[in-house]
Design a protein around this motif. Sequence first.
Motif, short mmCIF file in Angstrom:
data_model
loop_
_atom_site.label_atom_id
_atom_site.label_comp_id
_atom_site.label_asym_id
_atom_site.label_seq_id
_atom_site.Cartn_x
_atom_site.Cartn_y
_atom_site.Cartn_z
N SER A 1 -2.44 2.19 -4.98
CA SER A 1 -2.84 3.52 -4.52
C SER A 1 -4.06 3.40 -3.62
O SER A 1 -4.69 2.33 -3.52
CB SER A 1 -3.15 4.41 -5.72
OG SER A 1 -4.31 3.92 -6.38
N ARG A 2 -4.46 4.54 -3.00
CA ARG A 2 -5.65 4.52 -2.16
C ARG A 2 -6.89 4.18 -2.98
O ARG A 2 -7.79 3.48 -2.50
CB ARG A 2 -5.83 5.87 -1.47
CG ARG A 2 -7.07 5.89 -0.57
CD ARG A 2 -7.25 7.24 0.09
NE ARG A 2 -6.14 7.54 0.97
CZ ARG A 2 -6.03 8.68 1.63
NH1 ARG A 2 -6.93 9.64 1.49
NH2 ARG A 2 -5.00 8.90 2.42
N GLU B 1 -6.16 6.97 9.09
CA GLU B 1 -5.15 6.38 8.23
C GLU B 1 -4.10 5.60 9.00
O GLU B 1 -3.60 4.58 8.52
CB GLU B 1 -4.48 7.48 7.40
CG GLU B 1 -5.44 8.17 6.44
CD GLU B 1 -4.74 9.19 5.56
OE1 GLU B 1 -3.50 9.08 5.39
OE2 GLU B 1 -5.42 10.09 5.04
N THR C 1 0.84 -1.19 0.00
CA THR C 1 0.00 0.00 0.00
C THR C 1 0.88 1.25 0.00
O THR C 1 2.05 1.20 0.36
CB THR C 1 -0.90 0.04 1.24
OG1 THR C 1 -0.08 0.27 2.40
CG2 THR C 1 -1.67 -1.27 1.41
N GLY C 2 0.30 2.37 -0.40
CA GLY C 2 1.03 3.63 -0.35
C GLY C 2 1.87 3.89 -1.59
O GLY C 2 3.07 4.17 -1.50
N ASP D 1 -8.30 1.16 -0.26
CA ASP D 1 -8.39 2.11 0.85
C ASP D 1 -8.37 1.30 2.13
O ASP D 1 -9.33 0.58 2.46
CB ASP D 1 -9.68 2.92 0.74
CG ASP D 1 -9.84 3.93 1.87
OD1 ASP D 1 -8.97 3.95 2.78
OD2 ASP D 1 -10.83 4.67 1.85
N GLY E 1 -6.83 2.06 9.62
CA GLY E 1 -6.37 1.35 8.42
C GLY E 1 -5.53 0.13 8.74
O GLY E 1 -5.85 -0.99 8.29
N ALA F 1 1.21 2.87 3.71
CA ALA F 1 0.31 4.03 3.66
C ALA F 1 0.19 4.64 5.06
O ALA F 1 0.43 3.98 6.07
CB ALA F 1 -1.06 3.61 3.15
N ASN G 1 2.21 -2.65 4.44
CA ASN G 1 1.47 -1.39 4.55
C ASN G 1 2.42 -0.23 4.76
O ASN G 1 3.01 -0.06 5.83
CB ASN G 1 0.48 -1.46 5.71
CG ASN G 1 -0.23 -0.13 5.90
OD1 ASN G 1 -0.60 0.54 4.93
ND2 ASN G 1 -0.41 0.27 7.15
#
Length: 728
Positions: A480-481, A526, A455-456, A485, A530, A508, A506
């Motif tokens: 991406s988000r 976030e 992610t991120g 998400d 998340g 993000a 992860n």
Amino acid sequence: MTQGNGRLELWGGVECTVNRVGDQFIRQLERNAHWERIDDLDRFASLGIRAIRYPVLWEQIAPFGLASADWSWPDERLARLRELDVTPIVGLVHHGSGPIDTSLVDPEFPSKLAAYARAVAERYPWVAYWTPVNEPLTTARFSGLYGLWYPHGRDEATFRECLFNECRGVVLAMRAIREVNPSARLVQTDDLGKTYSTPVLEYQAYFNNELRWLAWDLLCGRVDQSHYLWAWLTDRCGATPEEILWFRDNACPPDIVGVNHYITSERFLDDDVEDYPDHHRGGNGRHRYADVEAARVLAQPTGGIGPLLAECWARYALPIAVTEAHIDARREDQLRWLAEIWRGCEDARASGIDVRAVTVWGMLGLYDWNCLLTEVRDYYESGAFDVRSGTPRPTAVAHLMRDLARGDVPAHPVLSGSGWWKRDDRFFTPPRAVPGLQFPPRPVTGEAHAPILVTGATGTLGRAFARICAERDLNCRVLSRGEMDIADPASIERAIDLHQPWAIINTAGYVRVDDAERDAERCFRENTLGPANLAAACARHALPLVTFSSDLVFDGESDSPYVETDAPRPLNVYGESKARAEALVLDRHPDSLVVRTSSFFGPWDQHNFVSIALRALRSGEPFFAAQDMTVSPTYVPDLVHACLDLLIDRESGIWHLTNDGEITWADLARRAAALSQVDASALQACGNQHATLPARRPRYSALGSRRAFPMPTLDDALARYVQQATRH
């Protein structure tokens, strides 16, 4: 141990060399601390090994003669191996040259070794497998021809003295052992590489390829006037016919030919030397040429272990074992190397070659083999276990060993990638395609497999993982988000269903520490919600999860580096969001890996502190940096590599990963400027920064570790950062 039937066995080995650097004896068993840990034997047995190459080394047990020999260590260790039903293959000399009163050029070396061998056999008459001298040819080359090891000879005559003494020592030692135990068997090891060349140098490659058999040929009694090397041995090495023919008349063929296999042992000789650095250039008096690792030069990868086993079988028709299999590489390439050798041996067995076993060498890792033991650099290569914490930590190699011992097909997802020796980025010179030089394909280690999801996609860490996964040939998809998400459980499930990953990393999160003070809801969404959602999803799907935390979970009241067991006491919203995430992630998915880190800098991001500081100082602008805030800076490439290794090793829990060292922000700017040769006179050190920023910062947040996965030092990381930045 198998007798030519059944399935391929898994053996193990402990790197145990005693070598001299100057007048200092360097002992691998002390450096890896196996000398002090008998419970290592239980760790080894738990991997399913049937046999172990195990040292009862002459210079460690009887350094001042048999009369004062201390048998307590082998008494305890060999007895425990019997209890564990692991067969020892006892080694007496391993790259050393015996106790201080002898050496490889001592005419009495063989008889002295035989006396020691008899004493060992009399004490342990039940031991059936022996390696009196490990790699006699390789040791003679390094000690007598190349000048690297004691006694540092650099001529053919010294090479011959070393080799003949070692091989005569093997013959006499086995004779003494068999007088005690007539059924004792010789497992004679040596390195079996191969040399390839351009057409001009075919004659030199042929010589090198004949020379690699010489120790085995001597022991098998094959060297007489008809042998290819007879003239070289007598004319160049100064051997008398009587010395050579002694081996024919006292033949001691191995019961098992022990093949030690390393990627660097396959060489390429190139008469076009211009593309090579000086340290690769040499010659033979007839031609100048470069001698380099074939894997780094040849356009087509060689055939690997399989063709070498076929050559060995054709020459001797004796049972074979791969007695050392190891590579100094990233974790996935260690797995790929072992799996490839295993597959190659299985294929060889299927073709009728009597291959008995594969030995995972250096199960506790190796020290300073990157410089061939010529210096004490403390360079460590991990093996099945990583010993740097003091308590051996099983790596992914250990997990693969268990699979192989059970007869399972190697199935780790990273096996689907290619080892570096097959990748296009392996070359350090334009690749050479030699006419007529063709190789069979190397064994395939794994089928196409699911990716790692990262992610991120737009962040520093996300981009770094994408880059480094590509370098390591790890299948990776950075999202991406919009694609996933992490604050939305349904979005996570859709992404998992679509990509079918084997792990999630992860990267993000909300990173604006000061803004978080007024934007707490978004920060917690976030940084806390998340990761907690990801942990729950990964637990449901039995997926490994890596997520990141921060040094800002601590309050800065400590005067020594924080370790993993220290209680979080955050001072600001951002730190609170990370501390809550840690607890929720490990509660929902205890097998998650939570990495606390700090103060990123790296070569691919121009917005980190070091890059900003250097830009400002180069321009002569004033640059303000805190002199009263101490941190542990982290070089992003080192962090990503370490996280990938730990993920592949199946590690979990909280880990602290930063480059070894603590420093204030102002001193970090000074040090980076000095390494970059940038004038730091515009640097202005500030005080009380930790209390005046919108989000309170700890005055001291250096991270230490009790998990002991050492990263390179800060100075080393900064030097590499400067080199990388200079190239760009």
